[in-house]
Motif scaffolding. Structure first.
Motif, PDB file in Angstrom:
ATOM      1  N   PHE A 165      38.809  -7.029 -28.409  1.00 16.62           N
ATOM      2  CA  PHE A 165      38.943  -5.925 -27.455  1.00 16.62           C
ATOM      3  C   PHE A 165      38.579  -4.605 -28.128  1.00 16.62           C
ATOM      4  CE2 PHE A 165      42.210  -8.440 -24.876  1.00 16.62           C
ATOM      5  CZ  PHE A 165      41.319  -8.680 -23.848  1.00 16.62           C
ATOM      6  N   THR A 166      39.123  -4.396 -29.325  1.00 14.92           N
ATOM      7  CA  THR A 166      38.836  -3.166 -30.067  1.00 14.92           C
ATOM      8  C   THR A 166      37.346  -3.041 -30.352  1.00 14.92           C
ATOM      9  OG1 THR A 166      41.027  -3.193 -31.097  1.00 14.92           O
ATOM     10  CG2 THR A 166      39.331  -1.882 -32.189  1.00 14.92           C
ATOM     11  N   SER A 194      27.682  -3.879 -23.466  1.00 15.33           N
ATOM     12  CA  SER A 194      28.389  -5.051 -23.968  1.00 15.33           C
ATOM     13  C   SER A 194      29.146  -5.745 -22.853  1.00 15.33           C
ATOM     14  CB  SER A 194      29.364  -4.666 -25.092  1.00 15.33           C
ATOM     15  OG  SER A 194      30.407  -3.862 -24.590  1.00 15.33           O
ATOM     16  N   ARG A 195      29.372  -7.043 -23.071  1.00 17.08           N
ATOM     17  CA  ARG A 195      30.210  -7.835 -22.180  1.00 17.08           C
ATOM     18  C   ARG A 195      31.159  -8.639 -23.050  1.00 17.08           C
ATOM     19  NH1 ARG A 195      26.815 -10.919 -17.611  1.00 17.08           N
ATOM     20  NH2 ARG A 195      28.242  -9.989 -16.129  1.00 17.08           N
ATOM     21  N   LEU A 196      32.420  -8.684 -22.650  1.00 16.53           N
ATOM     22  CA  LEU A 196      33.422  -9.461 -23.359  1.00 16.53           C
ATOM     23  C   LEU A 196      33.809 -10.650 -22.495  1.00 16.53           C
ATOM     24  CD1 LEU A 196      35.409  -9.930 -25.685  1.00 16.53           C
ATOM     25  CD2 LEU A 196      37.020  -8.404 -24.525  1.00 16.53           C
ATOM     26  N   GLY A 207      34.004 -13.771 -33.750  1.00 19.98           N
ATOM     27  CA  GLY A 207      33.760 -13.023 -34.976  1.00 19.98           C
ATOM     28  C   GLY A 207      33.873 -11.543 -34.682  1.00 19.98           C
ATOM     29  N   ALA A 208      34.566 -10.804 -35.527  1.00 24.56           N
ATOM     30  CA  ALA A 208      34.850  -9.398 -35.255  1.00 24.56           C
ATOM     31  C   ALA A 208      34.310  -8.496 -36.358  1.00 24.56           C
ATOM     32  CB  ALA A 208      36.359  -9.187 -35.083  1.00 24.56           C
ATOM     33  N   HIS A 209      34.574  -7.215 -36.215  1.00 27.50           N
ATOM     34  CA  HIS A 209      34.092  -6.202 -37.144  1.00 27.50           C
ATOM     35  C   HIS A 209      34.913  -6.146 -38.425  1.00 27.50           C
ATOM     36  CE1 HIS A 209      37.292  -4.636 -34.656  1.00 27.50           C
ATOM     37  NE2 HIS A 209      37.465  -3.623 -35.480  1.00 27.50           N
ATOM     38  N   ARG A 210      36.034  -6.880 -38.452  1.00 31.97           N
ATOM     39  CA  ARG A 210      36.890  -6.909 -39.627  1.00 31.97           C
ATOM     40  C   ARG A 210      37.585  -8.257 -39.699  1.00 31.97           C
ATOM     41  NH1 ARG A 210      42.942  -4.569 -38.750  1.00 31.97           N
ATOM     42  NH2 ARG A 210      43.442  -5.769 -36.895  1.00 31.97           N
TER      43      ARG A 210
END
Length: 348
Positions: A303-304, A313-315, A177-180
């Motif tokens: 990534f963005t 944060s950790r990806l 899930g992302a910011h957009r």
């Protein structure tokens, strides 16, 4: 899936409040799962002041830190089975005693999404869902969450919760899930909603909803899975050809229609496409999970998001045949990420 208020036992909100984390241990008694429905007045982002109902369920270790768990738009408040409510939950593999989200060490809270019962026919922003959760926490006497774990739409709402209520959250885990919403995926969902709207106007809304679901599922899974499952030759007759994948669509369509009304689908689908969070507004420690094969939430968007977050944060990047549905299918890998994130959260 929703549960009627009649199924909700009386409860004492004060008894549900989180206490000193040092008291959390496997010997602490596990309370019977509790359900409730809370009436709220909510200032919605696009729809103004509305009276809404929030249906919730909580289970787990008495007096322990609280973890909110939310899934996609078809997920609901019954996350996992318990002695009191024995039917399987939608994330049975990850929630329960000695599972990744351990109900011997945490109290797990989840809600039915606003609009899931079709009663709220208005623009529902993911931020509205986050504010509804915050208002429910007030009602239950829970000052702060140990963590919020969200997948798909639940991750989008979690980002809003972290941005709007940072003092109430220890850690965010956002899976797929992302910011957009990516514009190309928004275009796909617009077509799905137009199919449903056309079905309504032409008297075939159930068939239209099943078609919209089929179109959505194409994006949920990877091209490799479709290659493995549906590459067999079609059955060809003089009048028509029938392809293997049609049997799959014929099976999943009625199941979805049986538990999702058109209004709920339209409004929650639209809500995904209203997603808009400034990553720099999030200072909460965050774990993000990206799936390389995810066609709904591209890896590049995560990534963005990771680069823009203000907090630690950790990806985590994984590969999965199941694409966007990896959070449901990749039980061991998702479980390991959840265990690590919640262990760090408990230690903090």
């Amino acid at each position: 899936m929703s549960f009627s208020p009649a199924s909700c036992p009386a409860h004492d909100p004060a008894s549900l409040a989180a206490i000193d984390p040092s008291t959390c241990c496997p010997t602490t008694p596990v309370l019977p799962a509790t359900r409730g429905v809370r009436d709220l007045t909510l200032a919605m982002r696009h729809a103004g002041i509305r009276r809404v109902q929030v249906a919730w369920e909580m289970q787990g270790c008495a007096g322990s830190p609280v973890v909110v768990v939310q899934g996609g738009i078809s997920a609901h408040r019954h996350v996992a089975s318990s002695e009191h409510f024995s039917e399987p939950g939608w994330w049975q593999a990850q929630v329960g005693p000695q599972r990744a989200i351990d109900t011997l060490r945490h109290r797990v809270l989840a809600i039915d999404w606003l609009g899931a019962d079709g009663s709220l026919d208005a623009c529902i922003d993911p931020a509205d869902q986050a504010d509804a959760i915050a208002a429910l926490l007030d009602h239950l006497g829970i000052a702060r969450l140990r963590a919020y774990v969200g997948a798909s739409y639940g991750a989008m709402v979690g980002l809003h919760f972290a941005a709007r209520h940072p003092a109430r959250l220890g850690r965010l885990v956002a899976i797929s899930g992302a910011h957009r919403s990516h514009p190309q995926v928004t275009a796909l969902r617009v077509i799905q909603r137009r199919i449903v709207a056309l079905g309504r106007s032409e008297g075939g809304v159930r068939e239209a909803l099943a078609l919209a679901r089929a179109l959505a599922v194409i994006g949920y899974r990877s091209d490799r899975e479709f290659e493995q499952r549906f590459a067999a030759a079609p059955q060809v007759e003089p009048a028509q050809a029938r392809f293997v994948v049609e049997d799959y669509f014929d099976a999943i369509g009625p199941k979805f229609v049986a538990r999702f009304c058109p209004t709920a689908y339209l409004r929650l689908s639209e809500s995904i496409d209203l997603q808009d969070v400034d990553p720099s507004s999030i200072s909460v420690a965050t774990d993000l999970v990206a799936v390389r094969e995810d066609q709904i939430v591209p890896e590049a968007d995560l990534f963005t998001l990771a680069e823009g977050l203000r907090g630690r944060s950790r990806l985590h990047r994984i590969e999965s045949l199941y694409g966007h549905d990896a959070f449901l299918k990749e039980e061991s890998r998702i479980g390991a990420i959840l265990t690590e994130a919640l262990t760090r959260s408990d230690a903090a």
